[in-house]
Design an enzyme around this catalytic site. Structure first.
Site, PDB file in Angstrom:
ATOM      1  N   SER A   1       0.755  -1.205   0.152  1.00 41.04           N
ATOM      2  CA  SER A   1      -0.086  -0.172   0.025  1.00 41.04           C
ATOM      3  C   SER A   1       0.894   1.328   0.033  1.00 41.04           C
ATOM      4  O   SER A   1       1.988   1.270   0.187  1.00 41.04           O
ATOM      5  CB  SER A   1      -0.810  -0.099   1.251  1.00 41.04           C
TER       6      SER A   1
HETATM    7  N1  SAH Z   1       0.077  -5.293   3.963  1.00 42.23           N
HETATM    8  C1  SAH Z   1       1.014  -5.848   2.892  1.00 42.23           C
HETATM    9  C2  SAH Z   1       0.110  -5.503   1.546  1.00 42.23           C
HETATM   10  C3  SAH Z   1      -0.708  -6.420   1.399  1.00 42.23           C
HETATM   11  S1  SAH Z   1      -1.549  -6.803  -0.241  1.00 42.23           S
HETATM   12  C4  SAH Z   1       2.189  -5.158   2.678  1.00 42.23           C
HETATM   13  O1  SAH Z   1       2.690  -4.037   3.493  1.00 42.23           O
HETATM   14  O2  SAH Z   1       3.092  -5.364   1.764  1.00 42.23           O
HETATM   15  C5  SAH Z   1      -2.936  -7.997   0.360  1.00 42.23           C
HETATM   16  C6  SAH Z   1      -2.289  -9.225   1.038  1.00 42.23           C
HETATM   17  O3  SAH Z   1      -3.262 -10.193   1.267  1.00 42.23           O
HETATM   18  C7  SAH Z   1      -1.609 -10.115  -0.302  1.00 42.23           C
HETATM   19  O4  SAH Z   1      -0.293 -10.384  -0.002  1.00 42.23           O
HETATM   20  C8  SAH Z   1      -2.568 -11.302  -0.270  1.00 42.23           C
HETATM   21  O5  SAH Z   1      -1.638 -12.490  -0.860  1.00 42.23           O
HETATM   22  C9  SAH Z   1      -3.230 -11.495   0.742  1.00 42.23           C
HETATM   23  N2  SAH Z   1      -4.361 -12.180   1.044  1.00 42.23           N
HETATM   24  C10 SAH Z   1      -5.491 -12.427   0.221  1.00 42.23           C
HETATM   25  N3  SAH Z   1      -6.470 -12.924   0.499  1.00 42.23           N
HETATM   26  C11 SAH Z   1      -5.931 -13.399   1.886  1.00 42.23           C
HETATM   27  C12 SAH Z   1      -6.633 -14.409   2.910  1.00 42.23           C
HETATM   28  N4  SAH Z   1      -7.427 -14.806   2.726  1.00 42.23           N
HETATM   29  N5  SAH Z   1      -5.782 -14.448   3.982  1.00 42.23           N
HETATM   30  C13 SAH Z   1      -4.629 -13.880   4.333  1.00 42.23           C
HETATM   31  N6  SAH Z   1      -4.093 -13.139   3.405  1.00 42.23           N
HETATM   32  C14 SAH Z   1      -4.558 -13.179   2.016  1.00 42.23           C
END
Ligand code: SAH
Length: 219
Positions: free
Chosen positions: A69
């Protein structure tokens, strides 16, 4: 080597927070959160070829179709949790581990779930290398939360869900905040802050339009 300095990133966050203050209810962020934004080396969490852009105020791809983000959103969501040093926090969507590191600089222990094992592995190695000892990562579906260490003082979800997962609300302590983007994939999403008051009643504030990758069901 950087197109934007950390100082510029902090200035941009401050400006955007002020601009959105009427919607989010906060025109400034706590100095604790701003210090965490200064301290965490964001360039280490973005792909090497994008390092020059690490401190720009925009999201960046981190592989596997996922994104880290923009700094403003990371800072805002972190502030909205109202963490204290003794808190234990659950994060859903570890991704690069950047948000995990920001939280880890503020609280006693961060538990973070990530659906994609490759991302968990990379984040785990990086966070260890950088010396964050108070993080516990696991590759699992965050829809179900993480019962083992519940309840949590605060919970943050960094992927957009069609609705607030019930398990997460159950695993939130009384008095705690849950921050989550809610909305259909790749459509308009709202950043929500839920609060569980002393009687266990939940209130919801809709704060801001946002764009997140989807929280997917991964069993
Ligand atoms: N907070 C992260 C950005 C996350 S992007 C950072 O600082 O880099 C959202 C993330 O959520 C992705 O890596 C994706 O793989 C994960 N995601 C998607 N669905 C999910 C689920 N059901 N449980 C856990 N993680 C999930």
């Amino acid at each position: 080597m950087y197109r934007h300095t950390r100082d510029e990133m902090i200035q941009t966050i401050t400006r955007e927070v002020a601009m959105t203050g009427a919607m989010t209810g906060r025109a400034t962020l706590s100095s604790r959160v701003m210090k965490a934004m200064v301290d965490v080396p964001r360039e280490r969490f973005v792909p090497r070829h994008l390092r020059a852009d690490a401190y720009g105020n925009f999201p960046l791809p981190i592989g596997n179709g996922q994104t880290i983000s923009q700094p403003f959103i990371v800072a805002l969501m972190t502030d909205l949790l109202e963490t204290r040093p003794e808190h234990r926090v659950l994060e859903v969507g570890t991704g690069s581990g950047y948000q995990t590191a920001v939280l880890a600089s503020l609280v006693e222990q961060v538990y973070s779930l990530e659906l994609r094992p490759e991302l968990t592995g990379t984040a785990q190695r990086l966070l260890e290398q950088l010396g964050y000892r108070n993080v516990t990562l696991r590759s699992a579906d965050g829809y179900l939360g993480w019962q083992e260490y519940a309840p949590y003082d605060a919970i943050m979800v960094t992927a957009a869900a069609p609705e607030v997962p019930e398990a997460l609300l159950e695993q939130l302590k009384v008095g705690g905040y849950l921050v989550i983007p809610v909305g259909a994939p790749y459509q308009r999403q709202e950043l929500l802050r839920l609060h569980k008051d002393v009687s266990g009643r939940v209130t919801i504030d809709e704060l801001l339009g946002v764009a997140f990758v989807p929280l997917v069901h991964g069993h």
